[in-house]
Motif scaffolding. Structure first.
Motif, PDB file in Angstrom:
ATOM      1  N   MET A   1      30.928  37.449  39.414  1.00  0.00           N
ATOM      2  CA  MET A   1      30.728  36.102  38.765  1.00  0.00           C
ATOM      3  C   MET A   1      30.208  36.318  37.275  1.00  0.00           C
ATOM      4  SD  MET A   1      28.836  34.048  42.113  1.00  0.00           S
ATOM      5  CE  MET A   1      28.159  32.767  41.115  1.00  0.00           C
ATOM      6  N   GLY A   2      29.430  37.270  36.986  1.00  0.00           N
ATOM      7  CA  GLY A   2      28.689  37.604  35.752  1.00  0.00           C
ATOM      8  C   GLY A   2      29.908  37.834  34.581  1.00  0.00           C
TER       9      GLY A   2
ATOM     10  N   SER B   1      32.065  34.649  34.026  1.00  0.00           N
ATOM     11  CA  SER B   1      31.221  33.599  33.418  1.00  0.00           C
ATOM     12  C   SER B   1      31.354  34.167  31.814  1.00  0.00           C
ATOM     13  CB  SER B   1      29.751  33.479  33.749  1.00  0.00           C
ATOM     14  OG  SER B   1      29.795  33.174  35.068  1.00  0.00           O
ATOM     15  N   LEU B   2      31.197  35.384  31.483  1.00  0.00           N
ATOM     16  CA  LEU B   2      31.381  36.004  30.130  1.00  0.00           C
ATOM     17  C   LEU B   2      32.518  35.717  29.562  1.00  0.00           C
ATOM     18  CD1 LEU B   2      28.781  39.137  30.690  1.00  0.00           C
ATOM     19  CD2 LEU B   2      28.235  36.974  29.551  1.00  0.00           C
TER      20      LEU B   2
ATOM     21  N   PHE C   1      34.757  33.636  30.412  1.00  0.00           N
ATOM     22  CA  PHE C   1      34.943  32.222  30.169  1.00  0.00           C
ATOM     23  C   PHE C   1      34.255  31.851  28.667  1.00  0.00           C
ATOM     24  CE2 PHE C   1      33.041  27.841  30.209  1.00  0.00           C
ATOM     25  CZ  PHE C   1      34.381  27.152  30.365  1.00  0.00           C
ATOM     26  N   LEU C   2      33.078  32.288  28.608  1.00  0.00           N
ATOM     27  CA  LEU C   2      32.309  31.869  27.434  1.00  0.00           C
ATOM     28  C   LEU C   2      33.041  32.568  25.996  1.00  0.00           C
ATOM     29  CD1 LEU C   2      28.818  32.501  28.576  1.00  0.00           C
ATOM     30  CD2 LEU C   2      29.889  30.107  27.959  1.00  0.00           C
TER      31      LEU C   2
END
Length: 277
Positions: free
Chosen positions: A16-17, A20-21, A23-24
């Protein structure tokens, strides 16, 4: 909770981390693409085909489009053969004095401010000629393109196992034939990646063209010794204008430049097949 379940939860949190990174990291890219499409597409639709073929006074960017392709083609013609050979030399003679200096200078050239390249070409070519020209612009872009292709060629060749070189020598092939007929084809994916990155870089360059190309938007380029325009240079000039109409044209030109880049880069990149070693 068992140790297995704890590891599974840690793995999920880790994924998940990372997601998320990722995606950012990609969000700014997608935001830029969406913004350019949102602002540029209505301009192109309103102007129609004239936007792609007309001159600047008629509300079109036709000469800039042709100028971009001309400059990119000439820069590739000038820079790609030299860059490929430089990359081969740096790979083949890594411990020689020239080889070590070549790799260091290539790294410096990648980080070198491109506007200084334009100033250099202006002094050695534009000033003696007494005019801006397509050739001067292409030469500046070729200098910018070469380190990308040379470094990617060098790194791609290094990925090929040494056993393939030995196999070529065992067949009685010369060093140049081993390089060009065995190793280079096996490294073509990495080499072409460098070519694409270099071409994409110069297709959107603006700074060096300020001192070399001159800009030509009321007629199509007719000679490599005369001034020429480009989409990126036109965008730079349009955004400095206080006119809202010029700003609209800049958004439309930005979308065309984005489409040219994606239309060249994506199909070629996807068509390159990876060589299994």
């Amino acid at each position: 909770m068992s140790s297995f379940e704890v590891r599974k939860q840690k793995e999920r949190l880790f994924l998940m981390g990372i997601g998320s990174l990722t995606f950012l990291a990609l969000l700014p890219l997608f935001h830029i693409i969406a913004t350019v499409f949102r602002n540029g597409l209505p301009v192109i639709i309103k102007e129609g085909l004239n936007f792609l073929t007309g001159t600047f006074s008629n509300g079109g960017i036709g000469p800039a489009i042709i100028g971009t392709f001309t400059l990119t083609f000439l820069a590739s013609l000038l820079g790609l053969p030299i860059a490929f050979l430089v990359g081969l030399y740096a790979y083949e003679f890594p411990r020689s004095t020239i080889g070590r200096w070549t790799k260091m200078l290539l790294q410096i050239m990648i980080e070198f401010p491109t506007i200084l390249v334009g100033v250099f070409v202006m002094q050695v070519l534009v000033v003696p000629m007494g005019t801006y020209s397509a050739f001067a612009g292409a030469l500046a872009l070729a200098i910018i393109l070469m380190p990308y292709v040379a470094i990617y060629t060098h790194e791609a060749m290094r990925e090929i196992p040494f056993t393939y070189r030995e196999a070529g020598y065992s067949l009685g092939l010369t060093r140049i034939k081993v390089l060009l007929k065995i190793l280079a084809p096996m490294a073509k994916r990495g080499i072409f990646t460098g070519v694409l990155i270099g071409v994409a870089k110069v297709a959107g360059e603006t700074a060096p063209l300020l001192f070399t190309a001159g800009g030509l938007y009321e007629s199509y380029p007719s000679s490599v010794t005369k001034p020429i325009g480009s989409i990126s240079l036109l965008i730079y000039q349009l955004v400095q204008s206080p006119s809202p109409a010029d700003h609209e044209m800049a958004w439309g030109a930005s979308l065309i430049l984005l489409i040219v880049f994606l239309g060249i880069f994506i199909p070629i990149r996807l068509s390159l097949k990876e060589v299994k070693l």
